[in-house]
Write an enzyme that holds these catalytic residues in place. Sequence first.
Site, mmCIF file in Angstrom:
data_model
loop_
_atom_site.group_PDB
_atom_site.id
_atom_site.type_symbol
_atom_site.label_atom_id
_atom_site.label_comp_id
_atom_site.label_asym_id
_atom_site.label_seq_id
_atom_site.Cartn_x
_atom_site.Cartn_y
_atom_site.Cartn_z
ATOM 1 N N SER A 137 0.855 -1.198 0.000
ATOM 2 C CA SER A 137 0.000 0.000 0.000
ATOM 3 C C SER A 137 0.884 1.238 0.000
ATOM 4 O O SER A 137 2.037 1.191 0.450
ATOM 5 C CB SER A 137 -0.863 0.019 1.266
ATOM 6 N N TYR A 171 -2.071 0.161 10.799
ATOM 7 C CA TYR A 171 -2.266 -0.277 9.396
ATOM 8 C C TYR A 171 -0.986 0.003 8.606
ATOM 9 O O TYR A 171 -0.474 -0.857 7.886
ATOM 10 C CB TYR A 171 -3.469 0.424 8.765
#
Length: 262
Positions: free
Chosen positions: A151, A164
């Site tokens: 990501s 995250y």
Amino acid sequence: MTSQKAMSPESDSKVVCVTGASSGIGLAAAEVFAEHGATLIIGARRVDRLETISKRLKKLGAKDILVLGLDVRIPSSVEQFVQSTLKRFNALDVLVNSAGLAAGRDPLVSANIDDWERMIDTNVKGLLRVTKSFLPTMIEQKRGHIINIGSIAGYEPYEGGSVYSASKFGVRAITKTLRLELSGTNIRVTIIDPGMVNTEFSLVRLGDQEKADAVYKGMMPLIGRDVAECIYFAASRPPHVNVDQIFVMPTDQASATKVFRR
Ligand code: NDP
Ligand code: 8X3
């Protein structure tokens, strides 16, 4: 539109395993591979969804499909998943590690510790577990391709994203380590790093459809298919080509935090 099949025959008839295939990027990846005639193993917790998806994949052109329940957080589930795959196909050409999630967007001081555990257990330990279980087969068969979904958050942390982000920094570290450790084995290792993709990701993260919709308000996010095509591109290069990394962002998103909204 020109047929991608004609453009890149490399993945035709490959055995491809996709974790997190019940939704979003994993689902779109399974569809693209199916269009190219791959044999697919699709895993996720929602098996009912996978059954429905499997019928569609068959229509799209998948050569064969194995649907398996999988919770990457549970060692026995991963073990069963890998054993069933190898029992049926005795080989694996491509592993797409897409199972993953974000839980919550609270600052670290007020974040829920259970959310942290879900993210680390799924995004880091789950990915590690699945990969480690398939690696001996790939090493023995002297071929294989591990494609991890990282990501933008694995490069740029943002407020409310500490754990995250940490999990995706972790995915990046694991990917690079594998690339080094697998040098000379003929096994390819790739990380695909997307920015905002409109999947079920924000609904899972925020637990509310209205809040999830607001994440993409006024901007044009990626869709799962955009990322899936990057995955397929990497997988369909000739064997001597290792696509190490693809960063893929919405045109409207210039960094983790700079998003243009109309
Ligand atoms: P979705 O929520 O649409 O899909 C997530 C998938 O992961 C689902 O199929 C879900 O299946 C599966 N999954 C979640 N937990 C587990 C588990 N414990 N065991 C097995 N499967 C699991 O989100 P995305 O498709 O967007 O997310 C896919 C990956 O892409 C994630 O790693 C995410 O971090 C990453 N990513 C997403 C971005 C985005 O903006 N959407 C951007 C950058 C990266 P089920 O619930 O049925 O188990
Ligand atoms: C998901 C993208 O920007 O929400 O990995 O972290 S973001």
